[in-house]
Design a protein around this motif. Structure first.
Motif, short mmCIF file in Angstrom:
data_model
loop_
_atom_site.label_atom_id
_atom_site.label_comp_id
_atom_site.label_asym_id
_atom_site.label_seq_id
_atom_site.Cartn_x
_atom_site.Cartn_y
_atom_site.Cartn_z
N ARG A 2 0.84 -1.20 0.00
CA ARG A 2 0.00 0.00 0.00
C ARG A 2 0.87 1.25 0.00
N GLU A 4 0.30 4.29 0.72
CA GLU A 4 0.15 5.19 1.87
C GLU A 4 1.01 4.76 3.04
N ARG A 5 1.28 3.46 3.15
CA ARG A 5 2.16 2.99 4.23
C ARG A 5 3.59 3.47 3.99
N THR A 7 4.50 6.27 2.23
CA THR A 7 4.58 7.71 2.44
C THR A 7 4.51 8.06 3.93
N GLN A 8 3.71 7.33 4.68
CA GLN A 8 3.63 7.58 6.12
C GLN A 8 4.94 7.25 6.81
N ALA A 9 5.55 6.13 6.41
CA ALA A 9 6.81 5.72 7.04
C ALA A 9 7.93 6.72 6.76
N GLY A 11 7.51 9.94 5.85
CA GLY A 11 7.13 11.33 6.10
C GLY A 11 6.92 12.12 4.83
N PRO A 13 4.27 13.41 1.44
CA PRO A 13 2.87 13.75 1.17
C PRO A 13 2.09 12.51 0.74
N ASP A 14 0.79 12.60 0.76
CA ASP A 14 -0.06 11.46 0.40
C ASP A 14 0.20 10.99 -1.02
N THR A 34 2.97 11.76 -5.71
CA THR A 34 2.36 12.22 -4.47
C THR A 34 1.62 13.52 -4.74
N GLY A 70 11.61 13.82 3.12
CA GLY A 70 11.22 13.05 4.29
C GLY A 70 12.41 12.57 5.08
N VAL A 75 10.66 0.07 5.54
CA VAL A 75 9.33 -0.14 4.96
C VAL A 75 9.10 -1.64 4.82
#
Length: 304
Positions: A2, A4-5, A7-9, A11, A13-14, A34, A70, A75
């Motif tokens: 995924r 989004e996982r 980008t979250q890890a 830092g 943007p979506d 993104t 980021g 990941v």
């Protein structure tokens, strides 16, 4: 996986869309769109905080290089990963005149940080390993290695002696070759900083100059060599000299050969690369070592 996982890890943007595989050479890369633009994602096989620290110093010194985004993070399904802003560029072409840029960049890079004595250890070349590979399971390249083991050991010793004879130790990029330079509208950009560490300024300069001087050519171009070295010395660098100045190029060749042997024997993952092609390339490189090293010694005269 995924997006989004990821980008979250890291830092970031979506995400917009899915992860797209890009290349797999020494490490695997992907692109991802993104909400703030396209990014390059890169798997780092090893965690090298010292290399990342020097990369930041090079950026502060205004070396043209990719912009990190980021923060590095592990990941799931990839491993340690870094993100960079996408570079809208292309490989160096036959008509691109970047010799002066290369000389200036090398000189500015070598002025950033001195280092303790540097050696060829990062090539992972040790006599006992060549013997180990020779006596491992029979592979398509084994007969060639048996025939040319003395040539490989002699080349390995030549590389070690070249480093032992230098005193110009600096922290630097350590992988400045044409495939790590991209041409953009704003000028050339030096990419792939994962191997940054201690090296010889003179040996790296000669190697990088040779890489450009042989680009799209059967042999090195003297005018290109002169232009790079003139720019290097004009910006504070010391012109490399001696019959061993291209030994580092042999070290890189031997290091890549060693990597292919490890992949062939299952000591290192080959990723999606074709094992038959890896082994054929390894055999060809083994057989090329004697002529390759002779040419490098002969080409040293072009640097005088």
């Amino acid at each position: 996986m995924r997006p989004e996982r990821i980008t979250q890890a890291l830092g970031l943007p979506d995400p917009v869309g899915e992860l797209t595989p890009l290349t797999y050479s020494s490490s695997q890369t992907w692109t991802l769109e993104t909400t703030d633009g396209r990014v390059l994602l890169k798997h780092l096989p090893l965690d090298r905080p010292a290399a990342m620290a020097f990369e930041r110093k090079a950026r502060s010194a205004a070396i043209a290089m990719p912009t990190p985004l980021g923060h590095p993070a592990h990941v799931d399904g990839i491993g340690l990963t870094r993100a960079y802003a996408w570079i809208d560029g292309r490989p160096v072409g036959e008509s691109d005149d970047i010799a002066a840029w290369l000389g200036e960049t090398l000189a500015r890079l070598h002025a950033i940080e001195p280092a303790d004595r540097a050696g060829p250890d990062w090539y992972h070349l040790h006599d006992e390993r060549w013997h180990d590979w020779l006596h491992a399971a029979e592979r398509p390249w084994t007969p060639a290695l048996r025939e040319h083991l003395p040539d490989i050991l002699a080349a390995t010793d030549w590389v070690a002696r070249a480093f032992a004879d230098t005193a110009d130790h600096v922290t630097t990029h350590r992988d400045i070759e044409i495939h790590n330079i991209m041409v953009t509208a704003a000028g050339p950009v030096l990419i792939d900083w994962d191997s940054a560490g201690p090296d010889s300024a003179g040996l790296e300069t000669a190697h990088a100059t040779y890489s450009l001087a042989t680009h799209h050519r059967a042999g090195p171009d003297r005018a290109t060599i002169r232009c790079v070295l003139d720019a290097y010395t004009a910006n504070g660098g010391t012109r490399p000299t001696g019959t061993g100045i291209l030994a580092r190029r042999a070290g890189i060749r031997l290091g890549r050969l060693a990597e292919r042997l490890r992949m062939s024997l299952g000591e290192e993952p080959a990723g999606p690369r074709d094992l038959t092609g890896i082994e054929a390339r390894a055999e060809a490189q083994i057989r090329s070592i004697p002529a390759f090293t002779r040419d490098l010694i002969r080409y040293a005269d072009l640097f005088s």
